[in-house]
Design a protein around this motif. Structure first.
Motif, mmCIF file in Angstrom:
data_model
loop_
_atom_site.group_PDB
_atom_site.id
_atom_site.type_symbol
_atom_site.label_atom_id
_atom_site.label_comp_id
_atom_site.label_asym_id
_atom_site.label_seq_id
_atom_site.Cartn_x
_atom_site.Cartn_y
_atom_site.Cartn_z
ATOM 1 N N THR A 1 -0.983 -1.668 -12.047
ATOM 2 C CA THR A 1 -1.941 -0.562 -12.129
ATOM 3 C C THR A 1 -1.300 0.600 -12.888
ATOM 4 O OG1 THR A 1 -2.821 -1.290 -10.023
ATOM 5 C CG2 THR A 1 -3.486 0.908 -10.756
ATOM 6 N N LEU B 1 3.162 -14.705 4.571
ATOM 7 C CA LEU B 1 4.290 -15.366 3.919
ATOM 8 C C LEU B 1 5.539 -15.424 4.803
ATOM 9 C CD1 LEU B 1 4.013 -14.056 0.241
ATOM 10 C CD2 LEU B 1 3.052 -16.118 1.258
ATOM 11 N N PHE C 1 1.307 -9.238 3.576
ATOM 12 C CA PHE C 1 2.242 -10.357 3.361
ATOM 13 C C PHE C 1 2.765 -10.986 4.658
ATOM 14 C CE2 PHE C 1 2.796 -7.907 -0.635
ATOM 15 C CZ PHE C 1 2.474 -8.901 -1.545
ATOM 16 N N PRO D 1 5.094 1.213 -3.096
ATOM 17 C CA PRO D 1 5.782 0.805 -4.319
ATOM 18 C C PRO D 1 4.989 -0.297 -5.019
ATOM 19 C CG PRO D 1 7.303 0.891 -2.476
ATOM 20 C CD PRO D 1 5.930 1.071 -1.908
ATOM 21 N N PHE D 2 5.329 -0.589 -6.276
ATOM 22 C CA PHE D 2 4.570 -1.599 -7.024
ATOM 23 C C PHE D 2 4.674 -2.969 -6.349
ATOM 24 C CE2 PHE D 2 8.770 -1.507 -8.871
ATOM 25 C CZ PHE D 2 9.087 -2.843 -9.025
ATOM 26 N N ASN D 3 3.655 -3.786 -6.609
ATOM 27 C CA ASN D 3 3.643 -5.159 -6.096
ATOM 28 C C ASN D 3 3.495 -5.294 -4.585
ATOM 29 O OD1 ASN D 3 3.526 -7.052 -7.972
ATOM 30 N ND2 ASN D 3 5.715 -7.488 -8.092
ATOM 31 N N PRO E 1 -5.243 -13.777 0.799
ATOM 32 C CA PRO E 1 -6.174 -14.659 1.504
ATOM 33 C C PRO E 1 -7.501 -13.948 1.814
ATOM 34 C CG PRO E 1 -3.986 -14.808 2.490
ATOM 35 C CD PRO E 1 -3.931 -13.711 1.459
ATOM 36 N N LEU F 1 1.741 -10.049 -10.691
ATOM 37 C CA LEU F 1 3.069 -9.998 -10.082
ATOM 38 C C LEU F 1 3.949 -8.864 -10.617
ATOM 39 C CD1 LEU F 1 4.247 -13.665 -9.590
ATOM 40 C CD2 LEU F 1 4.148 -11.849 -7.878
ATOM 41 N N ARG F 2 3.730 -8.482 -11.880
ATOM 42 C CA ARG F 2 4.565 -7.420 -12.460
ATOM 43 C C ARG F 2 3.902 -6.056 -12.151
ATOM 44 N NH1 ARG F 2 1.817 -5.776 -16.693
ATOM 45 N NH2 ARG F 2 0.103 -7.096 -17.340
ATOM 46 N N PRO F 3 4.612 -4.916 -12.363
ATOM 47 C CA PRO F 3 3.966 -3.618 -12.172
ATOM 48 C C PRO F 3 2.687 -3.542 -13.001
ATOM 49 C CG PRO F 3 6.312 -3.321 -12.471
ATOM 50 C CD PRO F 3 6.021 -4.775 -12.730
ATOM 51 N N PRO G 1 -7.365 -4.854 -11.588
ATOM 52 C CA PRO G 1 -6.314 -5.765 -12.087
ATOM 53 C C PRO G 1 -5.203 -5.965 -11.058
ATOM 54 C CG PRO G 1 -6.789 -4.016 -13.672
ATOM 55 C CD PRO G 1 -7.489 -3.643 -12.403
ATOM 56 N N GLY H 1 0.598 -5.079 -3.131
ATOM 57 C CA GLY H 1 -0.739 -5.613 -2.858
ATOM 58 C C GLY H 1 -1.799 -4.535 -2.673
ATOM 59 N N LYS H 2 -1.570 -3.351 -3.251
ATOM 60 C CA LYS H 2 -2.549 -2.270 -3.108
ATOM 61 C C LYS H 2 -3.886 -2.651 -3.743
ATOM 62 C CE LYS H 2 0.224 0.535 -5.357
ATOM 63 N NZ LYS H 2 1.373 -0.372 -5.474
ATOM 64 N N SER H 3 -3.799 -3.103 -4.994
ATOM 65 C CA SER H 3 -5.048 -3.437 -5.703
ATOM 66 C C SER H 3 -5.710 -4.658 -5.076
ATOM 67 C CB SER H 3 -4.755 -3.715 -7.186
ATOM 68 O OG SER H 3 -4.031 -2.647 -7.748
ATOM 69 N N ALA I 1 -3.733 -9.612 2.244
ATOM 70 C CA ALA I 1 -4.673 -9.165 1.211
ATOM 71 C C ALA I 1 -5.194 -10.289 0.310
ATOM 72 C CB ALA I 1 -4.030 -8.064 0.384
ATOM 73 N N GLY J 1 2.044 1.811 -8.606
ATOM 74 C CA GLY J 1 3.106 1.724 -7.611
ATOM 75 C C GLY J 1 4.151 2.800 -7.842
HETATM 76 N N1 LIG Z 1 0.736 -14.538 -0.995
HETATM 77 C C1 LIG Z 1 0.242 -13.331 -1.048
HETATM 78 N N2 LIG Z 1 0.251 -12.697 -2.214
HETATM 79 C C2 LIG Z 1 -0.269 -11.456 -2.264
HETATM 80 C C3 LIG Z 1 -0.823 -10.832 -1.120
HETATM 81 N N3 LIG Z 1 -1.273 -9.602 -1.489
HETATM 82 C C4 LIG Z 1 -1.003 -9.476 -2.805
HETATM 83 N N4 LIG Z 1 -0.408 -10.589 -3.270
HETATM 84 C C5 LIG Z 1 0.063 -10.842 -4.644
HETATM 85 O O1 LIG Z 1 1.029 -9.854 -4.937
HETATM 86 C C6 LIG Z 1 0.989 -9.506 -6.313
HETATM 87 C C7 LIG Z 1 0.874 -8.004 -6.470
HETATM 88 O O2 LIG Z 1 -0.389 -7.585 -6.026
HETATM 89 P P1 LIG Z 1 -1.079 -6.272 -6.582
HETATM 90 O O3 LIG Z 1 -2.319 -6.094 -5.784
HETATM 91 O O4 LIG Z 1 -1.207 -6.295 -8.056
HETATM 92 O O5 LIG Z 1 0.015 -5.184 -6.155
HETATM 93 P P2 LIG Z 1 -0.018 -3.611 -6.389
HETATM 94 O O6 LIG Z 1 0.630 -2.973 -5.216
HETATM 95 O O7 LIG Z 1 -1.368 -3.154 -6.733
HETATM 96 O O8 LIG Z 1 0.958 -3.497 -7.622
HETATM 97 P P3 LIG Z 1 1.037 -2.317 -8.739
HETATM 98 O O9 LIG Z 1 -0.320 -2.079 -9.264
HETATM 99 O O10 LIG Z 1 1.954 -2.867 -9.759
HETATM 100 O O11 LIG Z 1 1.608 -1.124 -8.052
HETATM 101 C C8 LIG Z 1 -0.206 -10.266 -6.905
HETATM 102 O O12 LIG Z 1 0.290 -11.399 -7.561
HETATM 103 C C9 LIG Z 1 -1.033 -10.648 -5.692
HETATM 104 O O13 LIG Z 1 -1.737 -11.837 -5.910
HETATM 105 C C10 LIG Z 1 -0.810 -11.554 0.114
HETATM 106 O O14 LIG Z 1 -1.284 -11.099 1.146
HETATM 107 N N5 LIG Z 1 -0.274 -12.794 0.084
#
Ligand SMILES: Nc1nc2c(ncn2[C@@H]2O[C@H](COP(=O)(O)OP(=O)(O)OP(=O)(O)O)[C@@H](O)[C@H]2O)c(=O)[nH]1
Ligand SMILES: [Mg+2]
Length: 307
Positions: free
Chosen positions: A44, A175, A172, A18-20, A213, A40-42, A37, A22-24, A211, A115
């Motif tokens: 990719t 956290l 995560f 799902p979005f957010n 760190p 925090l918001r959706p 890119p 940390g895939k990217s 991801a 996501g």
């Molecule tokens: N503290 C912390 N923040 C993280 C970690 N991995 C990702 N983030 C944060 O989580 C948020 C979402 O990360 P993305 O990589 O954009 O997530 P995504 O799954 O690609 O999201 P979509 O492209 O919207 O589907 C960003 O603000 C990252 O900085 C982590 O391991 N620790």
């Protein structure tokens, strides 16, 4: 599915969650570069295919036949990031980023996907991409208590399409409170154990990677911190998995083609069923009419001979 699916020499790895989740960020951490890119918001907004290249460069093709290529990845913001209404651009046909990395140099393609669980269009795009990849990296969020049911629903979806090569990344964990880490790790282990699929026995299907760190450590060149984030272990195992699965890639892909062919067949049969019933009904009515005519007047019998 692309007609050259079986012959494509690239080993394709996609991230799914799902979005957010940390895939990217995870892919950036692998690449050691903030190329994709993240926010925090959706974020990719399309499938971004990362391939080998000496320098970082992005090429976008649109449905009017135009191709834009630029150094760096800034144009991803324009073409491959969701807008304020969390919608994708409809005119984008493909987005490719070239990047230097040893995995990519081996012919691996990394695919960053939008996501799921937000908008239907993104879901559709993600699932249509998943059936074309050789390895699915499913990202789990350690802060959310994922149930076996949630994850195995996807696993069933994959299995029904002959997709049996997937691994999990637990993100995560950095956290979580220390005392929760143990429980979450053990939950993730039992889940991954239940959903092993077809990976070779000596390879783990679960990796813990922090991801963000990891990305920071990689960008600073801080090897100790990178090691601690789990990215180095993940990277070397990804390398091993690719080496192990690549020689038999047709055994990964052929079952998918067969499964998809079977599904298409079943779909078409299901669509044909109402027509089949209509034809049978019409046939039955015609037979009944003929029978009626047979038992009727001489004029009817004459009509029958003409029928
Ligand atoms: N503290 C912390 N923040 C993280 C970690 N991995 C990702 N983030 C944060 O989580 C948020 C979402 O990360 P993305 O990589 O954009 O997530 P995504 O799954 O690609 O999201 P979509 O492209 O919207 O589907 C960003 O603000 C990252 O900085 C982590 O391991 N620790
Ligand atoms: Mg993303």
């Amino acid at each position: 599915m692309h007609p050259e699916y079986l012959g494509n020499p690239a080993f394709r790895i996609a991230v799914f969650a799902p979005f957010n989740h940390g895939k990217s960020t995870l892919l950036n951490a692998l690449l050691g570069n903030r190329a994709l890119p993240i926010a925090l918001r959706p974020t990719t907004g399309t499938a971004i295919v990362v391939k080998y290249g000496k320098n970082i460069k992005t090429c976008v093709r649109t449905n009017d036949g135009a191709e834009v290529c630029e150094n760096g990845t800034d144009i991803l913001k324009k073409f491959a990031v969701l807008d304020g209404d969390r919608c994708m651009r409809e005119d984008v046909v493909s987005v490719e980023v070239s990047c230097p990395h040893s995995l990519l140099a081996k012919g691996v393609e990394l695919i960053d996907l939008p996501g799921t669980d937000d908008m239907e269009a993104q879901n559709h795009l993600v699932y249509s991409q998943l059936i074309t990849v050789d390895l699915v990296v499913q990202v789990l969020d350690a802060r959310k208590l994922f149930t076996l049911g949630e994850v195995s629903k996807l696993q069933d979806w994959l299995m029904n399409r002959g997709i049996t090569t997937s691994i999990f990344v637990l993100n995560f964990m950095n956290l979580l409170e220390i005392e929760d880490c143990k429980e979450v790790a053990s939950r993730a282990r039992s889940l991954a154990g239940e959903l092993r699929g077809d990976l070779p026995n000596n390879m783990s299907n679960l990796y813990r990677v922090d991801a963000l760190p990891a990305l920071r450590a990689r960008m600073k060149g801080d090897v100790a911190a990178a090691n601690q984030s789990g990215i180095l272990l993940f990277e070397s195992n990804l390398d091993r998995i690719v080496d192990n699965l690549s020689p038999g890639i047709e055994y990964i892909r052929l079952p998918r083609l067969l499964a998809i062919r079977e599904q298409l067949k079943q779909n078409l049969l299901a669509q044909a069923q109402p027509l089949e019933t209509e034809v049978q009904n019409a046939d039955r009515d015609r037979q009944a009419a003929i029978e009626r005519l047979r038992g009727g007047s001489s004029k009817s019998r004459m009509l029958l001979r003409l029928a």
